[in-house]
Design a protein around this motif. Structure first.
Motif, PDB file in Angstrom:
ATOM      1  N   ALA A 199       0.853  -1.191   0.000  1.00 56.12           N
ATOM      2  CA  ALA A 199       0.000   0.000   0.000  1.00 56.12           C
ATOM      3  C   ALA A 199       0.892   1.246   0.000  1.00 56.12           C
ATOM      4  CB  ALA A 199      -0.900  -0.001   1.224  1.00 56.12           C
ATOM      5  N   ASP A 200       0.778   2.042  -1.030  1.00 55.29           N
ATOM      6  CA  ASP A 200       1.625   3.231  -1.160  1.00 55.29           C
ATOM      7  C   ASP A 200       0.774   4.436  -1.546  1.00 55.29           C
ATOM      8  OD1 ASP A 200       3.902   4.786  -1.210  1.00 55.29           O
ATOM      9  OD2 ASP A 200       4.369   4.300  -3.307  1.00 55.29           O
ATOM     10  N   PRO A 201      -0.134   4.826  -0.665  1.00 56.87           N
ATOM     11  CA  PRO A 201      -1.011   5.947  -1.000  1.00 56.87           C
ATOM     12  C   PRO A 201      -0.310   7.284  -0.825  1.00 56.87           C
ATOM     13  CG  PRO A 201      -1.434   5.261   1.229  1.00 56.87           C
ATOM     14  CD  PRO A 201      -0.396   4.315   0.694  1.00 56.87           C
ATOM     15  N   MET A 202      -0.899   8.333  -1.355  1.00 63.02           N
ATOM     16  CA  MET A 202      -0.447   9.683  -1.032  1.00 63.02           C
ATOM     17  C   MET A 202      -0.795   9.966   0.426  1.00 63.02           C
ATOM     18  SD  MET A 202      -1.568  11.816  -4.442  1.00 63.02           S
ATOM     19  CE  MET A 202      -3.295  11.325  -4.312  1.00 63.02           C
ATOM     20  N   LEU A 251      -9.997  14.537  -0.063  1.00 67.61           N
ATOM     21  CA  LEU A 251     -10.453  13.535   0.889  1.00 67.61           C
ATOM     22  C   LEU A 251      -9.250  13.024   1.676  1.00 67.61           C
ATOM     23  CD1 LEU A 251     -12.646  11.598   2.009  1.00 67.61           C
ATOM     24  CD2 LEU A 251     -12.050  10.026   0.153  1.00 67.61           C
ATOM     25  N   VAL A 252      -9.358  13.078   2.997  1.00 66.02           N
ATOM     26  CA  VAL A 252      -8.291  12.584   3.868  1.00 66.02           C
ATOM     27  C   VAL A 252      -8.852  11.479   4.752  1.00 66.02           C
ATOM     28  CG1 VAL A 252      -6.666  13.152   5.715  1.00 66.02           C
ATOM     29  CG2 VAL A 252      -7.106  14.803   3.882  1.00 66.02           C
ATOM     30  N   LEU A 253      -8.172  10.361   4.773  1.00 63.66           N
ATOM     31  CA  LEU A 253      -8.578   9.243   5.622  1.00 63.66           C
ATOM     32  C   LEU A 253      -7.661   9.154   6.827  1.00 63.66           C
ATOM     33  CD1 LEU A 253      -9.174   6.445   2.946  1.00 63.66           C
ATOM     34  CD2 LEU A 253     -10.765   8.196   3.754  1.00 63.66           C
ATOM     35  N   THR A 254      -8.257   8.862   7.973  1.00 62.92           N
ATOM     36  CA  THR A 254      -7.471   8.632   9.176  1.00 62.92           C
ATOM     37  C   THR A 254      -7.981   7.385   9.885  1.00 62.92           C
ATOM     38  OG1 THR A 254      -6.591   9.642  11.206  1.00 62.92           O
ATOM     39  CG2 THR A 254      -8.908  10.042  10.709  1.00 62.92           C
ATOM     40  N   GLY A 300      -9.889   4.533  -8.627  1.00 57.66           N
ATOM     41  CA  GLY A 300     -10.035   5.797  -9.337  1.00 57.66           C
ATOM     42  C   GLY A 300     -10.469   6.968  -8.486  1.00 57.66           C
ATOM     43  N   LEU A 301     -10.451   6.830  -7.161  1.00 57.65           N
ATOM     44  CA  LEU A 301     -10.843   7.925  -6.283  1.00 57.65           C
ATOM     45  C   LEU A 301      -9.641   8.349  -5.455  1.00 57.65           C
ATOM     46  CD1 LEU A 301     -12.961   9.819  -5.096  1.00 57.65           C
ATOM     47  CD2 LEU A 301     -13.605   7.997  -3.502  1.00 57.65           C
ATOM     48  N   PRO A 302      -9.020   9.476  -5.754  1.00 54.94           N
ATOM     49  CA  PRO A 302      -7.840   9.903  -4.999  1.00 54.94           C
ATOM     50  C   PRO A 302      -8.199  10.199  -3.543  1.00 54.94           C
ATOM     51  CG  PRO A 302      -8.068  11.132  -7.057  1.00 54.94           C
ATOM     52  CD  PRO A 302      -9.348  10.395  -6.861  1.00 54.94           C
ATOM     53  N   ALA A 303      -7.335   9.776  -2.651  1.00 54.45           N
ATOM     54  CA  ALA A 303      -7.512  10.047  -1.227  1.00 54.45           C
ATOM     55  C   ALA A 303      -6.145  10.111  -0.582  1.00 54.45           C
ATOM     56  CB  ALA A 303      -8.361   8.964  -0.568  1.00 54.45           C
ATOM     57  N   LEU A 304      -6.026  10.948   0.426  1.00 58.45           N
ATOM     58  CA  LEU A 304      -4.796  11.056   1.194  1.00 58.45           C
ATOM     59  C   LEU A 304      -4.954  10.306   2.517  1.00 58.45           C
ATOM     60  CD1 LEU A 304      -4.121  14.901   0.816  1.00 58.45           C
ATOM     61  CD2 LEU A 304      -3.167  13.055  -0.568  1.00 58.45           C
ATOM     62  N   ALA A 305      -3.884   9.692   2.970  1.00 60.43           N
ATOM     63  CA  ALA A 305      -3.875   9.055   4.285  1.00 60.43           C
ATOM     64  C   ALA A 305      -3.123   9.944   5.252  1.00 60.43           C
ATOM     65  CB  ALA A 305      -3.216   7.684   4.209  1.00 60.43           C
TER      66      ALA A 305
END
Length: 533
Positions: A377-380, A436-439, A457-462
């Motif tokens: 997993a290598d998200p922004m 969108l930011v996920l925590t 296809g849905l950009p999200a930041l962690a």
């Protein structure tokens, strides 16, 4: 085995549960859905948290794994993910739990049913003595020579307990009994929140041969509350360190239990041999001491499973029926008492191991589970400082993937609660957003979910480091549950934590628990074999 996902009908699954081989039966739904209707032998492992718990719950990649659900497609998703993580024998219950019921097989409500049903069978078969809340209240008021031991975890005891009670979690009872009990004439009452740990705790002392009169508190602190007696909040009474004399008495009691239940004690060489066979035979290495003792030093590869909680929530710790189980402690007392219950519950190959017999160096610190898929997993990501700046600018929405109970207790201001398995659909409930930011509590689940959304296809930041990093940066949290993108179906709340109708929920729970013994009398999947003293 082939790498394809197979489908089993209900009768084929029933046959596998009885063929003597290893099998891990897993339910991919959230805990509330699972708690309404599920198979007796199934462990609840929600798709939302699969990567966090699968390796601990089912450590062997070649074990038979069968997923089930309520027909909403979660089992298929869980099975595909399990296969991708290297498990080779993965199947789905075709038609889900409705197909199981349609075949004439029983479904159960509640959580940790095998453990709770087992305690009811123990009380029935062993004749475990009990007293009710009013009788205990009279004994306390009269200054009688009694000792009240709360066999739950310290956290539960601290939240709500009975006056004069001391926190003695289940596996600690025999271990610490001699140092806690004034004399052989002292009457000992063991309680928990409801019934399971009261019964198992009291019967543990009886089985160990203590000279005192021992009883369980019928229906625990729930009955105490329902009878209108004072419930103590914030109690802190804990046992002193075990003395040498107390330890000798405890060892003698454990030895009696070991002989009666044929508990095998192994050494480090046997453990090494079993670990070498772990690719062909599932092995669980569980440390039954207190969390503090585990953190101070434990065997490499061991997982914490305090003995009382292990018997209370066995399905949360051991997911593969038919596996080998090794229970570790410092002197054999707590491991032996816990092993005796697992044996009677149906875990045929359970052994104990003392730390000094294991050999090798110990490792310190908390258990760190292997999070499957995390390396890939290598998200922004975004830092806590950068998130605070973005919040000030506007256009950002934060989604918290913590458990709903934890979300209510504290979350980043403005954050929404969501359940990961339905995140893509429930995002539609949020106001429009640019970012969108996920925590999540430590950021791990957020990283997994952000990578999953990005792949769709849905950009999200962690949020790097999750909500804990937000706190450590000096930022405040807010409480409450005003922004719920997903319904709070992830936690089967105990009766005492309900927002309303607590007393009625307590009565319903106790009636449900008591009736389990009747259901077990006609259930052919349970593996109980209680040995009455």
């Amino acid at each position: 085995m082939s790498g394809a996902i197979r489908r089993l009908d209900a009768r084929a699954l029933k046959a596998q549960l009885h063929d003597g081989g290893e099998i891990a039966l897993l339910d991919a739904r959230e805990e509330v859905s699972y708690g309404r209707r599920h198979l007796l032998m199934a462990s609840c492992l929600p798709l939302s948290r699969l990567e966090l718990r699968l390796d601990d719950l089912v450590p062997r990649r070649g074990a038979r794994v069968v997923w089930c659900d309520g027909g909403e497609g979660l089992a298929e998703r869980a099975a595909a993910r399990t296969l991708a993580f290297g498990y080779s024998d993965v199947a789905i219950l075709d038609g889900g739990i409705d197909a199981w019921a349609a075949a004439g097989f029983r479904l159960y409500s509640g959580v940790h049913v095998p453990s709770k049903a087992f305690a009811e069978v123990v009380e029935h078969e062993a004749g475990t003595p009990w007293i009710d809340a009013d009788e205990l209240h009279r004994l306390i008021d009269s200054g009688a020579d009694i000792a009240v031991f709360d066999s739950r975890s310290y956290a539960e005891y601290h939240t709500n307990s009975i006056p004069t009670a001391v926190s003695v979690p289940g596996a600690e009872l025999v271990y610490r009994f001699a140092d806690l009990t004034p004399s052989p004439e002292t009457m000992v009452i063991v309680n928990c929140g409801g019934r399971t740990r009261s019964i198992i705790g009291a019967q543990s002392l009886i089985n160990a041969g203590v000279p005192n009169k021992v009883v369980s508190l019928k229906d625990g602190t729930m009955a105490w509350h329902l009878a209108g007696h004072e419930v103590v909040r914030g109690a802190t009474r804990q046992p002193p360190p075990v003395s040498e004399a107390g330890l000798e008495i405890a060892r003698a009691g454990a030895a009696r239990v070991a002989a009666r239940h044929d508990i095998r004690e192994i050494d480090g060489a046997t453990l090494a041999a079993w670990q070498a066979e772990a690719a062909s035979r599932s092995l669980y290495l569980l440390d039954v001491r207190t969390p503090e003792e585990f953190a101070a030093g434990h065997l490499p590869g061991a997982r914490p499973a305090p003995g009382g909680q292990l018997v209370q929530e066995t399905d949360n710790h051991i997911g593969t029926w038919g596996a080998r189980v090794v229970l570790v402690d410092g002197d054999g007392v707590r491991a032996t008492m816990t092993a005796s219950w697992l044996r009677q519950m149906g875990w045929a190959e359970v052994a104990t191991l003392r730390l000094d017999a294991a050999g090798g160096d110990l490792v310190g610190g908390p258990h760190r589970p292997d999070i499957l898929g995390l390396d890939a997993a290598d998200p922004m990501e975004i830092s806590a400082a950068a998130l605070r700046e973005k919040q000030a600018e506007g256009g950002v929405q934060i989604v918290d993937l913590a458990l709903s109970r934890d979300f209510r207790r504290g979350h980043i201001p403005g954050a929404w609660f969501a359940i990961r398995a339905r995140l893509a659909a429930d995002l539609a409930r949020l106001p429009r957003f640019e970012t969108l930011v996920l925590t999540s509590p430590d950021g791990v689940l957020a990283r997994l979910a952000a990578a999953e959304l990005a792949a769709g296809g849905l950009p999200a930041l962690a949020l790097t480091g999750g909500t804990q990093a937000w706190i450590e940066a000096g930022n405040a949290l807010e409480e409450g549950a005003e922004r719920m993108a997903s319904a709070a179906e992830d936690i089967w709340l105990p009766a005492r934590e309900r927002d309303s109708g607590r007393e009625e929920a307590m009565r319903e729970y106790l009636a449900w628990e008591i009736d389990l013994v009747n259901q077990m009398a006609s259930d052919d999947d349970q593996r109980f074999a209680v040995v009455a003293t």
